[in-house]
Design an enzyme around this catalytic site. Structure first.
Site, PDB file in Angstrom:
ATOM      1  N   ILE A 154       1.023  -1.306  -0.386  1.00 16.11           N
ATOM      2  CA  ILE A 154       0.062  -0.138  -0.018  1.00 16.11           C
ATOM      3  C   ILE A 154       0.942   1.360  -0.509  1.00 16.11           C
ATOM      4  O   ILE A 154       0.475   2.473   0.711  1.00 16.11           O
ATOM      5  CB  ILE A 154      -0.806  -0.392   0.994  1.00 16.11           C
ATOM      6  CG1 ILE A 154      -0.613   0.060   2.293  1.00 16.11           C
ATOM      7  CG2 ILE A 154      -2.040  -1.175   0.816  1.00 16.11           C
ATOM      8  CD1 ILE A 154      -1.788  -0.040   3.951  1.00 16.11           C
ATOM      9  N   ARG A 200       4.057   2.283  -2.571  1.00 10.78           N
ATOM     10  CA  ARG A 200       4.453   2.953  -3.876  1.00 10.78           C
ATOM     11  C   ARG A 200       5.214   1.505  -4.428  1.00 10.78           C
ATOM     12  O   ARG A 200       5.610   0.545  -4.173  1.00 10.78           O
ATOM     13  CB  ARG A 200       5.226   3.298  -4.442  1.00 10.78           C
ATOM     14  CG  ARG A 200       5.204   5.414  -3.487  1.00 10.78           C
ATOM     15  CD  ARG A 200       3.435   5.885  -4.398  1.00 10.78           C
ATOM     16  NE  ARG A 200       3.432   6.904  -4.030  1.00 10.78           N
ATOM     17  CZ  ARG A 200       2.170   6.939  -3.195  1.00 10.78           C
ATOM     18  NH1 ARG A 200       1.904   7.098  -2.766  1.00 10.78           N
ATOM     19  NH2 ARG A 200       1.989   8.525  -3.000  1.00 10.78           N
ATOM     20  N   ASP A 223      -2.090  -2.268  -3.605  1.00 13.44           N
ATOM     21  CA  ASP A 223      -2.564  -1.509  -4.586  1.00 13.44           C
ATOM     22  C   ASP A 223      -2.034   0.259  -4.724  1.00 13.44           C
ATOM     23  O   ASP A 223      -2.561   1.165  -5.850  1.00 13.44           O
ATOM     24  CB  ASP A 223      -3.244  -0.275  -2.935  1.00 13.44           C
ATOM     25  CG  ASP A 223      -4.451   0.713  -3.025  1.00 13.44           C
ATOM     26  OD1 ASP A 223      -5.208   0.230  -4.305  1.00 13.44           O
ATOM     27  OD2 ASP A 223      -3.864   1.869  -2.918  1.00 13.44           O
ATOM     28  N   GLU A 279       1.407   3.185 -12.826  1.00  5.00           N
ATOM     29  CA  GLU A 279      -0.099   3.086 -12.848  1.00  5.00           C
ATOM     30  C   GLU A 279      -0.971   3.975 -14.129  1.00  5.00           C
ATOM     31  O   GLU A 279      -0.910   5.229 -14.091  1.00  5.00           O
ATOM     32  CB  GLU A 279      -0.729   3.646 -11.139  1.00  5.00           C
ATOM     33  CG  GLU A 279      -0.062   3.078 -10.347  1.00  5.00           C
ATOM     34  CD  GLU A 279      -0.469   3.801  -8.899  1.00  5.00           C
ATOM     35  OE1 GLU A 279      -0.824   4.166  -9.223  1.00  5.00           O
ATOM     36  OE2 GLU A 279      -0.170   2.852  -8.028  1.00  5.00           O
ATOM     37  N   HIS A 282      -5.258   2.098  -6.935  1.00  5.10           N
ATOM     38  CA  HIS A 282      -4.259   3.316  -6.187  1.00  5.10           C
ATOM     39  C   HIS A 282      -5.195   3.893  -5.404  1.00  5.10           C
ATOM     40  O   HIS A 282      -5.666   4.901  -5.425  1.00  5.10           O
ATOM     41  CB  HIS A 282      -3.331   3.950  -6.692  1.00  5.10           C
ATOM     42  CG  HIS A 282      -2.493   4.880  -5.275  1.00  5.10           C
ATOM     43  ND1 HIS A 282      -1.305   5.579  -6.105  1.00  5.10           N
ATOM     44  CD2 HIS A 282      -2.246   5.218  -4.806  1.00  5.10           C
ATOM     45  CE1 HIS A 282      -1.103   6.077  -5.272  1.00  5.10           C
ATOM     46  NE2 HIS A 282      -1.223   5.758  -3.914  1.00  5.10           N
ATOM     47  N   ILE A 283      -6.040   3.329  -4.615  1.00  3.79           N
ATOM     48  CA  ILE A 283      -7.537   3.414  -4.214  1.00  3.79           C
ATOM     49  C   ILE A 283      -7.838   4.109  -2.385  1.00  3.79           C
ATOM     50  O   ILE A 283      -8.327   3.546  -1.567  1.00  3.79           O
ATOM     51  CB  ILE A 283      -8.718   2.903  -4.411  1.00  3.79           C
ATOM     52  CG1 ILE A 283      -8.240   1.491  -4.042  1.00  3.79           C
ATOM     53  CG2 ILE A 283      -8.862   2.975  -5.851  1.00  3.79           C
ATOM     54  CD1 ILE A 283      -9.808   1.101  -4.030  1.00  3.79           C
ATOM     55  N   GLY A 284      -6.111   3.875  -1.779  1.00  3.78           N
ATOM     56  CA  GLY A 284      -5.948   3.554  -0.299  1.00  3.78           C
ATOM     57  C   GLY A 284      -6.614   5.118   0.230  1.00  3.78           C
ATOM     58  O   GLY A 284      -7.074   5.135   1.176  1.00  3.78           O
TER      59      GLY A 284
END
Ligand code: 3PY
Length: 395
Positions: A309, A311, A335, A340, A359-361
């Site tokens: 979570i 990079r 994530d 991306e 990448h929806i952290g």
């Protein structure tokens, strides 16, 4: 030193406001006061001088803001309104209370006039970013307010050479990012994505024993990077009776360690060897770039799952493909990747022992709002010459 200064500041703010002291629990006034409601506490207003209760300095409280025309407010450059990289309408409304918004398109259409006005830039993690050319064309720029904690997309040294400050939003992102770490761990452990695909497929005969998962409860979680988010992951993992190991490259966190009953691994190798789930929660820096490669994956248990979570570039993705293809580890849940999104023909996308989210952290209604508020508070502090809640310095 800095950390303890910030801690004392937050502590006194809460005491001043007659609130229970939440700062020591890692709860930021913005978060503590907001919850799910867009309401500002007295502590928040005093701290950031954005509300009616602010005293001293240049207050941007409602009456003053009203008195100021939009043109008098400091100019804030944003990429766009709406669209893929643009700022959402509700955040635009929030920013407009304190800044005169200028989109990149408006700036480019009238560079001469706009460049004088712009004092701050609002950027979002990993979005098209601030380069030297832009910095050269903004003589009055004082601050880049990053909405998000990771600033690896910004060249901090170059920006600082222009005398511009960079701020981030470590408090606003912590809960939602920790949640996504837990969600990925659970989803991978219990093969939720596969299960969902099977349940909605035309095949009506399926047996749960065909895709047995593994248990998270009582398993060993190795957290690499026990910072603010890592600690929140540990707090959540405790509720699952997990044994918690952690490794920090620089600093052992004894207080947090005791609070969640975590065990410190001085060597990352020990954590990798012992953990059923390994979660990466570190910033991307030259030192952490590809910190998980073939050797590290080889140290993990064949039954272990790797969760990222932080990079994408923390992991050597070629080595990960190989490890997943050859069952060196059980699974991965990411994530973040590089790039991306991944190209559609990327080998990671062909594997079935992987979950990838885009990448929806921090992609929650609440986190987006809180990040904007934290970024606004930071930028106003810089413009008003006040102590900056979250400044990021070049290494
Ligand atoms: O805040 C950040 O930088 C994130 O990437 C959260 O997912």
């Amino acid at each position: 030193m800095l950390r303890s200064k910030a801690f004392n500041l937050l502590k006194s703010i809460h005491l001043m406001a007659g609130q229970p002291n939440l700062a020591y629990k890692g709860i930021h006034p913005v978060i503590a006061s907001h919850g799910h409601r867009p309401h500002r506490s007295v502590a928040y207003r005093q701290r950031y001088k954005t509300g009616a209760g602010s005293a001293g300095g240049r207050s941007l409280s409602a009456p003053q803001t009203k008195a100021m025309s939009e043109q008098e407010l400091p100019g804030l450059l944003i990429l766009d309104i709406g669209g893929t990289y643009g700022v959402q309408e509700n955040i635009v409304a929030l920013l407009k209370k304190h800044f005169c918004l200028i989109t990149m398109k408006e700036f480019l259409a009238n560079k001469k006039e706009m460049s004088k006005k712009i004092q701050s830039v609002f950027v979002s993690e990993c979005r098209p970013t601030v380069d030297q050319e832009l910095l050269e064309s903004l003589p009055n720029l004082k601050v880049i307010g990053n909405s998000g904690v990771g600033v690896d997309h910004l060249n901090l040294k170059m920006i600082s050479n222009f005398g511009v400050k960079v701020t981030n939003t470590p408090h606003a992102v912590a809960d939602s990012t920790a949640d996504i770490g837990m969600a990925l761990m659970l989803a991978s452990a219990r093969r939720l994505v596969e299960g969902s695909q099977i349940a909605i497929s035309p095949h009506t005969k399926y047996f749960a024993v065909d895709w047995l998962g593994v248990e998270v409860s009582r398993a060993t979680l190795g957290i690499i990077g026990m910072g603010r988010i890592g600690y929140k992951v540990a707090q959540r993992a405790r509720a699952f009776d997990m044994k918690i190991l952690y490794h920090n490259r620089k600093q052992r966190r004894k207080e947090e360690e005791q609070a969640v009953g975590a065990h410190y691994c001085e060597k990352m190798e020990d954590l990798l060897q012992q953990s059923d789930f390994v979660m990466l929660v570190v910033n991307l820096t030259p030192e952490t770039h590809k910190m998980i490669g073939k050797k590290e994956l080889g140290l993990m248990k064949p039954t272990a799952t790797l969760i990222n979570i932080g990079r994408g570039a923390l992991i050597d993705q070629d080595a990960l493909v190989e490890a997943l293809q050859n069952n060196i580890i059980r699974a991965a849940a990411l994530d973040v990747t590089y790039p991306e999104p991944l190209p559609r023909d990327h080998p990671l996308l062909k594997l079935n022992n992987i979950i990838i989210t885009p990448h929806i952290g921090t992609a929650t209604v609440q986190a987006v709002q809180m990040m904007a508020e934290e970024a606004i508070a930071n930028m106003l502090a810089v413009l008003n010459g006040q102590p900056i809640p979250s400044e990021v310095f070049p290494k």
